[in-house]
Design a protein around this motif. Sequence first.
Motif, PDB file in Angstrom:
ATOM      1  N   GLU A 164      34.630   0.838 -20.700  1.00 33.41           N
ATOM      2  CA  GLU A 164      35.913   1.468 -20.374  1.00 33.41           C
ATOM      3  C   GLU A 164      36.417   2.306 -21.554  1.00 33.41           C
ATOM      4  O   GLU A 164      36.846   3.450 -21.395  1.00 33.41           O
ATOM      5  N   TRP A 165      36.376   1.710 -22.749  1.00 30.42           N
ATOM      6  CA  TRP A 165      36.846   2.436 -23.940  1.00 30.42           C
ATOM      7  C   TRP A 165      36.005   3.682 -24.191  1.00 30.42           C
ATOM      8  O   TRP A 165      36.526   4.717 -24.613  1.00 30.42           O
ATOM      9  N   ALA A 166      34.695   3.572 -23.955  1.00 32.49           N
ATOM     10  CA  ALA A 166      33.819   4.724 -24.173  1.00 32.49           C
ATOM     11  C   ALA A 166      34.218   5.891 -23.274  1.00 32.49           C
ATOM     12  O   ALA A 166      34.276   7.053 -23.715  1.00 32.49           O
ATOM     13  N   LEU A 167      34.524   5.586 -22.018  1.00 30.61           N
ATOM     14  CA  LEU A 167      34.928   6.648 -21.093  1.00 30.61           C
ATOM     15  C   LEU A 167      36.269   7.253 -21.493  1.00 30.61           C
ATOM     16  O   LEU A 167      36.449   8.478 -21.446  1.00 30.61           O
ATOM     17  N   ASP A 176      41.682   6.736 -14.024  1.00 36.02           N
ATOM     18  CA  ASP A 176      40.433   7.065 -13.340  1.00 36.02           C
ATOM     19  C   ASP A 176      39.227   6.289 -13.860  1.00 36.02           C
ATOM     20  O   ASP A 176      38.097   6.509 -13.397  1.00 36.02           O
ATOM     21  N   VAL A 177      39.438   5.400 -14.817  1.00 37.00           N
ATOM     22  CA  VAL A 177      38.309   4.755 -15.495  1.00 37.00           C
ATOM     23  C   VAL A 177      37.386   4.032 -14.524  1.00 37.00           C
ATOM     24  O   VAL A 177      36.162   4.223 -14.533  1.00 37.00           O
ATOM     25  N   TYR A 178      37.946   3.209 -13.648  1.00 37.92           N
ATOM     26  CA  TYR A 178      37.084   2.407 -12.778  1.00 37.92           C
ATOM     27  C   TYR A 178      36.479   3.231 -11.643  1.00 37.92           C
ATOM     28  O   TYR A 178      35.397   2.912 -11.152  1.00 37.92           O
ATOM     29  N   LYS A 179      37.164   4.294 -11.276  1.00 38.39           N
ATOM     30  CA  LYS A 179      36.581   5.197 -10.281  1.00 38.39           C
ATOM     31  C   LYS A 179      35.326   5.857 -10.859  1.00 38.39           C
ATOM     32  O   LYS A 179      34.290   5.952 -10.182  1.00 38.39           O
ATOM     33  N   ILE A 180      35.405   6.291 -12.109  1.00 40.29           N
ATOM     34  CA  ILE A 180      34.264   6.922 -12.764  1.00 40.29           C
ATOM     35  C   ILE A 180      33.180   5.890 -13.073  1.00 40.29           C
ATOM     36  O   ILE A 180      31.985   6.125 -12.842  1.00 40.29           O
ATOM     37  N   LEU A 181      33.599   4.734 -13.590  1.00 40.92           N
ATOM     38  CA  LEU A 181      32.632   3.707 -13.976  1.00 40.92           C
ATOM     39  C   LEU A 181      31.924   3.107 -12.761  1.00 40.92           C
ATOM     40  O   LEU A 181      30.857   2.493 -12.891  1.00 40.92           O
ATOM     41  N   GLY A 182      32.499   3.297 -11.593  1.00 42.10           N
ATOM     42  CA  GLY A 182      31.881   2.804 -10.368  1.00 42.10           C
ATOM     43  C   GLY A 182      30.760   3.676  -9.850  1.00 42.10           C
ATOM     44  O   GLY A 182      30.172   3.381  -8.806  1.00 42.10           O
ATOM     45  N   THR A 183      30.437   4.751 -10.574  1.00 41.23           N
ATOM     46  CA  THR A 183      29.351   5.650 -10.175  1.00 41.23           C
ATOM     47  C   THR A 183      28.215   5.571 -11.190  1.00 41.23           C
ATOM     48  O   THR A 183      28.456   5.305 -12.377  1.00 41.23           O
ATOM     49  N   PRO A 184      26.974   5.808 -10.775  1.00 40.22           N
ATOM     50  CA  PRO A 184      25.853   5.820 -11.730  1.00 40.22           C
ATOM     51  C   PRO A 184      26.057   6.841 -12.853  1.00 40.22           C
ATOM     52  O   PRO A 184      25.732   6.573 -14.017  1.00 40.22           O
ATOM     53  N   GLY A 186      28.909   7.811 -14.069  1.00 38.72           N
ATOM     54  CA  GLY A 186      29.932   7.302 -14.973  1.00 38.72           C
ATOM     55  C   GLY A 186      29.377   6.270 -15.944  1.00 38.72           C
ATOM     56  O   GLY A 186      29.726   6.259 -17.133  1.00 38.72           O
ATOM     57  N   VAL A 187      28.491   5.408 -15.446  1.00 38.20           N
ATOM     58  CA  VAL A 187      27.850   4.409 -16.304  1.00 38.20           C
ATOM     59  C   VAL A 187      26.994   5.112 -17.356  1.00 38.20           C
ATOM     60  O   VAL A 187      27.033   4.767 -18.556  1.00 38.20           O
ATOM     61  N   ASP A 188      26.232   6.109 -16.925  1.00 38.76           N
ATOM     62  CA  ASP A 188      25.409   6.879 -17.872  1.00 38.76           C
ATOM     63  C   ASP A 188      26.285   7.527 -18.945  1.00 38.76           C
ATOM     64  O   ASP A 188      25.933   7.539 -20.137  1.00 38.76           O
ATOM     65  N   ARG A 189      27.416   8.063 -18.510  1.00 38.63           N
ATOM     66  CA  ARG A 189      28.321   8.738 -19.440  1.00 38.63           C
ATOM     67  C   ARG A 189      28.860   7.751 -20.486  1.00 38.63           C
ATOM     68  O   ARG A 189      28.953   8.090 -21.679  1.00 38.63           O
ATOM     69  N   ALA A 190      29.206   6.551 -20.048  1.00 38.23           N
ATOM     70  CA  ALA A 190      29.735   5.548 -20.967  1.00 38.23           C
ATOM     71  C   ALA A 190      28.685   5.143 -22.005  1.00 38.23           C
ATOM     72  O   ALA A 190      28.981   5.046 -23.203  1.00 38.23           O
ATOM     73  N   PHE A 191      27.470   4.896 -21.551  1.00 33.85           N
ATOM     74  CA  PHE A 191      26.416   4.501 -22.488  1.00 33.85           C
ATOM     75  C   PHE A 191      26.072   5.641 -23.449  1.00 33.85           C
ATOM     76  O   PHE A 191      25.762   5.406 -24.627  1.00 33.85           O
ATOM     77  N   LYS A 192      26.130   6.868 -22.959  1.00 37.66           N
ATOM     78  CA  LYS A 192      25.856   8.018 -23.826  1.00 37.66           C
ATOM     79  C   LYS A 192      26.893   8.100 -24.950  1.00 37.66           C
ATOM     80  O   LYS A 192      26.559   8.421 -26.109  1.00 37.66           O
ATOM     81  N   LYS A 193      28.141   7.803 -24.612  1.00 37.33           N
ATOM     82  CA  LYS A 193      29.187   7.804 -25.636  1.00 37.33           C
ATOM     83  C   LYS A 193      28.968   6.666 -26.628  1.00 37.33           C
ATOM     84  O   LYS A 193      29.129   6.851 -27.852  1.00 37.33           O
ATOM     85  N   LEU A 194      28.597   5.500 -26.146  1.00 39.00           N
ATOM     86  CA  LEU A 194      28.317   4.376 -27.045  1.00 39.00           C
ATOM     87  C   LEU A 194      27.131   4.671 -27.956  1.00 39.00           C
ATOM     88  O   LEU A 194      27.070   4.174 -29.093  1.00 39.00           O
TER      89      LEU A 194
END
Length: 342
Positions: A164-167, A176-184, A186-194
């Motif tokens: 969540e923090w990464a997004l 919009d965090v959980y709406k984005i994180l609920g998509t593949p 969005g998950v890719d985007r979060a890990f890329k930021k981490l």
Amino acid sequence: MTGLAIVILAQAEPAFAGDQLTITSFGGAAQMSERKAYFEPFAKKTGIKITEGEYNGEVAKIRAMVDSKSVSWDVVKTDATTAAQMCAEGIIERIDWKRLGLDRSKFVEGDDNDCAVPDDFYATVLAYDKIKLSNGPKTLADLFDTQKFPGKRGLLRSPFGNLEWALIADGVPVKDVYKILGTPQGVDRAFKKLDTIKKDVIWWQTGAQAPQLLADGQVVMTSGWNGRIYDAIKNSGKSFEFVWATQELGWNSWVIPKGTSRLDEAYKFIAFAASPAQQADKTRYIAYGPTNKDAIPHVDPAILPWLPNAPDNMHNALLIDAHFWSDKGDDLRQRFTAWIAK
């Protein structure tokens, strides 16, 4: 039962042999606060003997008790995500609010789970030592800015909260965090930021480790549970500073394992602990916010600014979506474990 087992004897009229409860919680400063605000005064008032237990939030222990019909824990403290999972599995009792004698609408997030009574709000916050870092971080973007703030940073070894923090740090609005994180994607985007700070992270696994990393100078900033950071400030004299902006707000609840033979006593205890006076009293021992809205006026004004759900601290707060993590947590934890290992 693991960990601490303390018997609290009532100072009231002698209790019947059956008038006892085993209450299991997370230990540490949190359970100390429950002992002072809930367990001891409840035992004194009712004559019901309380035996305490500690655990680390393992669903498997409760599931095994219920499946084997040998339930020895009568009331259990758990986080919102775990409570949602156990309710879906049917291993904890559905709460009868009329029997409890409390108004469900008075509880923040009271409608979130039919099997749980919210007890306290806690926050994951960003923290730093203001003596060692006079011009410290102000936003989550600073957590990811290793040029402006060189050095190691501490994070919980879990996808929970970090994704969540990464997004948010990558520009996603809190709403919009959980709406984005609920998509593949969005998950890719979060890990890329981490990925951008992975080599600069020291991962902590227990609540006590985060403030210790700061105190030892191993990190320039860290995520941490507000109660632990506050305890280090208040009781150990640390010069730590909170960053309340975009705190992750979660809550713990009381639940009743299905099949307890002490259901009446369990309801009596939860009704007592969830009352405005007792929830307000607990803030004297730990900086977790009450969930009963009627408790807030009873909180000491000197304590209120330290609570995560104090009005001034709620700006842009992220309320953890317990059902999201109940549904998707296993898959995200597997991916996180694989990511860590790379």
